[in-house]
Design an enzyme around this catalytic site. Structure first.
Site, PDB file in Angstrom:
ATOM      1  CG  MET A 104      -1.923  -1.172   1.175  1.00 53.32           C
ATOM      2  SD  MET A 104      -3.410  -0.876   2.122  1.00 53.32           S
ATOM      3  CE  MET A 104      -2.749  -0.648   3.753  1.00 53.32           C
ATOM      4  N   GLY A 105       2.147   1.098  -0.349  1.00 52.44           N
ATOM      5  CA  GLY A 105       3.024   2.270  -0.408  1.00 52.44           C
ATOM      6  C   GLY A 105       3.492   2.704   0.964  1.00 52.44           C
TER       7      GLY A 105
ATOM      8  CG  HIS B 147       8.171   0.326   6.239  1.00 54.14           C
ATOM      9  ND1 HIS B 147       8.473  -1.005   6.147  1.00 54.14           N
ATOM     10  CD2 HIS B 147       6.835   0.390   6.492  1.00 54.14           C
ATOM     11  CE1 HIS B 147       7.390  -1.724   6.378  1.00 54.14           C
ATOM     12  NE2 HIS B 147       6.362  -0.909   6.583  1.00 54.14           N
TER      13      HIS B 147
ATOM     14  CG  HIS C 192       6.924  -1.973   2.379  1.00 53.51           C
ATOM     15  ND1 HIS C 192       6.710  -0.823   3.107  1.00 53.51           N
ATOM     16  CD2 HIS C 192       5.752  -2.640   2.380  1.00 53.51           C
ATOM     17  CE1 HIS C 192       5.453  -0.793   3.524  1.00 53.51           C
ATOM     18  NE2 HIS C 192       4.852  -1.876   3.106  1.00 53.51           N
TER      19      HIS C 192
ATOM     20  CD  GLN D  60      -6.277  -3.656   2.142  1.00 52.88           C
ATOM     21  OE1 GLN D  60      -6.141  -4.146   1.033  1.00 52.88           O
ATOM     22  NE2 GLN D  60      -5.304  -3.720   3.059  1.00 52.88           N
TER      23      GLN D  60
ATOM     24  N   GLY E  22       4.669 -10.457   3.841  1.00 55.64           N
ATOM     25  CA  GLY E  22       5.354 -10.419   5.129  1.00 55.64           C
ATOM     26  C   GLY E  22       4.631 -11.227   6.196  1.00 55.64           C
TER      27      GLY E  22
ATOM     28  CD  GLN F 295      -2.007  -8.873   3.812  1.00 47.82           C
ATOM     29  OE1 GLN F 295      -2.845  -7.995   3.923  1.00 47.82           O
ATOM     30  NE2 GLN F 295      -0.734  -8.615   3.569  1.00 47.82           N
TER      31      GLN F 295
ATOM     32  CB  SER G 161       2.849   2.387   6.690  1.00 45.21           C
ATOM     33  OG  SER G 161       3.488   1.568   5.742  1.00 45.21           O
ATOM     34  NE  ARG G 162      -3.217   1.317   9.717  1.00 44.13           N
ATOM     35  CZ  ARG G 162      -3.606   0.344   8.869  1.00 44.13           C
ATOM     36  NH1 ARG G 162      -2.997  -0.816   8.873  1.00 44.13           N
ATOM     37  NH2 ARG G 162      -4.605   0.545   8.032  1.00 44.13           N
TER      38      ARG G 162
END
Ligand code: AMP
Length: 278
Positions: free
Chosen positions: A27-28, A31, A34, A61, A147, A153, A186-187
């Site tokens: 989702m871009g 970091h 990724h 999602q 990952g 997931q 990312s969060r």
């Protein structure tokens, strides 16, 4: 590096690319977690094969009260990460390119979605499966790297590939962590300084709790330790069978200890392997 914003150009690139084509869906806001997946994809593709990265913040999602509109978007940084990782194709479609306005067909992973994050985020994995299925159909990769940080997931994608006979091999990559143990995400950028300071307590709690002799002891200790993290609110802590995500009762098959914790307004997830009873 080819940048494709349309389904047609991404498909054309992959059809012409030398095999294997290895996909890393993201989702871009890329970091070094990724980055590690991209490096693995580059190794798997070899010098002749192609690495494709998709960047798509997938609206289906996200729940209605989740962070779709404020999810971090960092295009320039993402380009740099992909270029330096030797990516051949960056597929970054707009929402309208992936979903017709009246789209109505979804892919659902029914049983595995009931557990863990699926319980707290209804529809989340339906959105994930639907978009990943579409990426597989558009790009037709030979392999795809996901990952272990998002263990549920990964398990659901493996199940989808098995049940729908997608001709793609799913490769898991271990969780990349900051030096203090916090899983890179990312969060993490949403965390206030005090929350960031407390956040490594999550991984620490998992590691310490996993030493317990029984399922009950592991869960009790995990809850106790998470309860001691300043500002933390436990969403769930579960010991599950790694493949089925069912609660692990007899501890004979591979297991994961999985957690979701709110630190302030930010929901963080993590999981680790737990050894079976010898
Ligand atoms: P996201 O952009 O968060 O949807 O993640 C894209 C892919 O990167 C997924 O397969 C994630 O599981 C994986 N990923 C994200 N963070 C990490 C991490 N810290 N370690 C390993 N994989 C990760």
């Amino acid at each position: 590096m080819k940048i494709a914003k349309t389904v047609a150009s991404a498909r054309a690139f992959c059809q012409k690319a030398a095999r294997p084509v290895v996909l890393v869906p993201t989702m871009g806001a890329l970091h070094h977690g990724h980055g590690a997946l991209i490096k693995k994809a580059r190794r798997l593709a070899g010098k002749d094969g192609a690495v494709a990265v998709s960047i798509f913040v997938n609206p289906t999602q996200f729940g209605p009260r989740e962070d779709f509109s404020k999810y971090p978007r960092r295009w320039e940084n993402d380009l740099a990460v992909c270029r330096s990782g030797g990516v051949d194709l960056l597929f970054a479609p707009a929402v309208g390119e992936m979903y017709a306005k009246d789209h109505s067909v979804f892919v659902d992973a029914s049983s595995l979605s009931q557990h863990l994050c699926g319980a707290a985020r209804p529809g989340h994995f339906r959105g994930v499966c639907s978009v990943v299925a579409r990426l597989f159909l558009i790009l037709q990769p030979d392999l795809a790297v996901f990952g272990e940080k998002d263990w549920q997931q990964l398990a659901i994608i493996r199940r989808m590939v098995r049940d729908l006979t997608f001709p793609v091999r799913i490769v898991g990559h271990p969780t990349i962590r900051e030096a203090d143990g916090l899983a890179v995400s990312s969060r993490n950028a949403y965390l206030l300084p005090a929350e960031r300071q407390a956040a490594p307590g999550i991984h620490d709690a998992l590691r310490r709790a996993a030493r317990g002799a029984t399922r009950a002891a592991i869960l009790k200790e995990g809850r106790r330790l998470i309860g001691k993290i300043p500002g933390a609110r436990l969403d769930y802590l579960e010991l599950v069978e790694a493949e089925t995500l069912e609660p692990a009762k007899n501890r004979v098959r591979p297991m994961r200890l999985a957690v979701a914790v709110f630190l302030g307004a930010t929901r963080l997830i993590d999981n680790i392997a737990v050894s079976t009873r010898s």
